[in-house]
Design a protein around this motif. Structure first.
Motif, PDB file in Angstrom:
ATOM      1  N   UNK A  23       8.866  54.895  44.692  1.00 25.80           N
ATOM      2  CA  UNK A  23      10.256  55.040  45.140  1.00 25.80           C
ATOM      3  C   UNK A  23      10.316  55.728  46.496  1.00 25.80           C
ATOM      4  N   UNK A  24       9.488  56.746  46.711  1.00 24.31           N
ATOM      5  CA  UNK A  24       9.475  57.449  48.003  1.00 24.31           C
ATOM      6  C   UNK A  24       9.054  56.501  49.122  1.00 24.31           C
ATOM      7  N   UNK A  27      11.902  54.412  50.470  1.00 25.20           N
ATOM      8  CA  UNK A  27      13.080  55.123  50.978  1.00 25.20           C
ATOM      9  C   UNK A  27      13.701  54.318  52.113  1.00 25.20           C
ATOM     10  N   UNK A  28      15.005  54.168  52.066  1.00 22.28           N
ATOM     11  CA  UNK A  28      15.717  53.408  53.087  1.00 22.28           C
ATOM     12  C   UNK A  28      15.898  51.942  52.750  1.00 22.28           C
ATOM     13  N   UNK A  29      15.284  51.474  51.660  1.00 23.98           N
ATOM     14  CA  UNK A  29      15.329  50.050  51.339  1.00 23.98           C
ATOM     15  C   UNK A  29      16.696  49.570  50.857  1.00 23.98           C
ATOM     16  N   UNK A  30      17.498  50.442  50.294  1.00 21.29           N
ATOM     17  CA  UNK A  30      18.791  50.025  49.756  1.00 21.29           C
ATOM     18  C   UNK A  30      19.965  50.535  50.595  1.00 21.29           C
ATOM     19  N   UNK A  31      19.755  51.594  51.358  1.00 18.61           N
ATOM     20  CA  UNK A  31      20.851  52.278  52.046  1.00 18.61           C
ATOM     21  C   UNK A  31      21.645  51.396  53.003  1.00 18.61           C
ATOM     22  N   UNK A  40      20.121  57.840  43.227  1.00 22.79           N
ATOM     23  CA  UNK A  40      19.381  59.006  42.740  1.00 22.79           C
ATOM     24  C   UNK A  40      18.306  58.535  41.774  1.00 22.79           C
ATOM     25  N   UNK A  41      17.111  59.123  41.903  1.00 25.49           N
ATOM     26  CA  UNK A  41      16.044  58.934  40.922  1.00 25.49           C
ATOM     27  C   UNK A  41      15.994  60.215  40.113  1.00 25.49           C
ATOM     28  N   UNK A  42      16.241  60.102  38.811  1.00 31.25           N
ATOM     29  CA  UNK A  42      16.316  61.273  37.944  1.00 31.25           C
ATOM     30  C   UNK A  42      15.075  61.363  37.069  1.00 31.25           C
TER      31      UNK A  42
END
Length: 109
Positions: A23-24, A27-31, A40-42
């Motif tokens: 996931x890290x 980062x930026x792939x969906x924004x 959020x990844x919980x």
């Protein structure tokens, strides 16, 4: 109002770090997706092996456009350097869908 999609992932303890690193790395792939509002990844803290991937969207159409476009492309690609695709970190996945019917934010926001 907005919609919320929660991907419920069953992740064995030995795969948690793998999942979080993947996931890290994305980062930026969906924004930049049209209609995207929040991610959020919980991580579970006790008593479960379930991660929650929380995303919020302007509407169902925006979510579906992302699902059929950028998300599908990201999950269909081959592995690094064209090699074999890596094994999923999660052993199970369920998608929950909700409509936001009420919301609030801090008074100083």
């Amino acid at each position: 109002m907005s919609i919320v999609k929660i991907n419920v992932l069953t992740v064995p303890e030995e795969q948690r770090e793998v999942l979080e690193k993947r996931f890290a790395a994305r980062a930026g792939a969906v924004e930049g997706s049209d209609g995207f509002e929040w991610f959020e990844l919980l991580r579970p803290v006790e008593g479960t092996d379930t991660y929650l991937v929380y995303t919020r969207w302007r509407d169902e159409e925006s979510f579906q456009a992302w699902l059929e476009g950028p998300m599908r492309a990201a999950h269909q690609g081959g592995g690094e350097n064209g090699g074999e695709k890596p094994k999923p970190a999660a052993t199970g996945s369920t998608l929950w869908s909700f409509e936001v019917v009420q919301q609030t934010e801090p008074k100083n926001a």
